[in-house]
Design an enzyme around this catalytic site. Structure first.
Site, PDB file in Angstrom:
ATOM      1  CG  HIS A   8      -1.974  -0.602   1.093  1.00 47.58           C
ATOM      2  ND1 HIS A   8      -1.752  -1.978   2.084  1.00 47.58           N
ATOM      3  CD2 HIS A   8      -3.280  -1.127   0.580  1.00 47.58           C
ATOM      4  CE1 HIS A   8      -2.935  -3.036   1.836  1.00 47.58           C
ATOM      5  NE2 HIS A   8      -3.546  -2.266   0.871  1.00 47.58           N
ATOM      6  CG  HIS A  53      -6.811   1.911   3.853  1.00 43.97           C
ATOM      7  ND1 HIS A  53      -8.105   2.112   3.488  1.00 43.97           N
ATOM      8  CD2 HIS A  53      -6.248  -0.026   3.345  1.00 43.97           C
ATOM      9  CE1 HIS A  53      -8.634   0.838   3.223  1.00 43.97           C
ATOM     10  NE2 HIS A  53      -7.540  -0.213   2.702  1.00 43.97           N
ATOM     11  CB  SER A  84      -8.863   3.516  -3.813  1.00 45.65           C
ATOM     12  OG  SER A  84     -10.167   1.968  -4.098  1.00 45.65           O
ATOM     13  CG  ASP A  85      -7.349  -2.666   0.033  1.00 42.85           C
ATOM     14  OD1 ASP A  85      -7.351  -3.210  -0.295  1.00 42.85           O
ATOM     15  OD2 ASP A  85      -6.981  -2.529   1.482  1.00 42.85           O
TER      16      ASP A  85
END
Length: 85
Positions: A8, A53, A84-85
């Site tokens: 991430h 995040h 995005s996750d």
């Protein structure tokens, strides 16, 4: 085909509070410690990067112009897309 998506980006070091915490790091630390794995992935042909995040220096990583546009796209020369996750 298949494509690599490193995650991430960036400073996602914990799960607890990841949606509300802000990871603070000076630019030098980002480039010397945290960006090299992503830079290697970009160099190896990653097709996308998944943003984190958490906040980075007070701004959500997925919405940070300095993290995504300046650092990832310009300085690390990433030409793929960010998800995005």
């Amino acid at each position: 085909g298949v494509g690599a998506v490193p995650k991430h980006f960036v400073l996602n070091a914990q799960e607890t509070g990841r949606g509300s915490m802000s990871a603070e790091a000076p630019e030098r630390a980002l480039f010397e410690l945290y960006y090299p794995p992503f830079e290697a992935a970009v160099g190896a042909g990653a097709v996308a990067v998944m943003c984190a995040h958490n906040r980075v220096n007070g701004t959500h990583a997925c919405g940070s112009p300095s993290v995504l546009q300046r650092d990832l796209k310009s300085r690390l020369a990433f030409r793929g897309w960010v998800m995005s996750d």
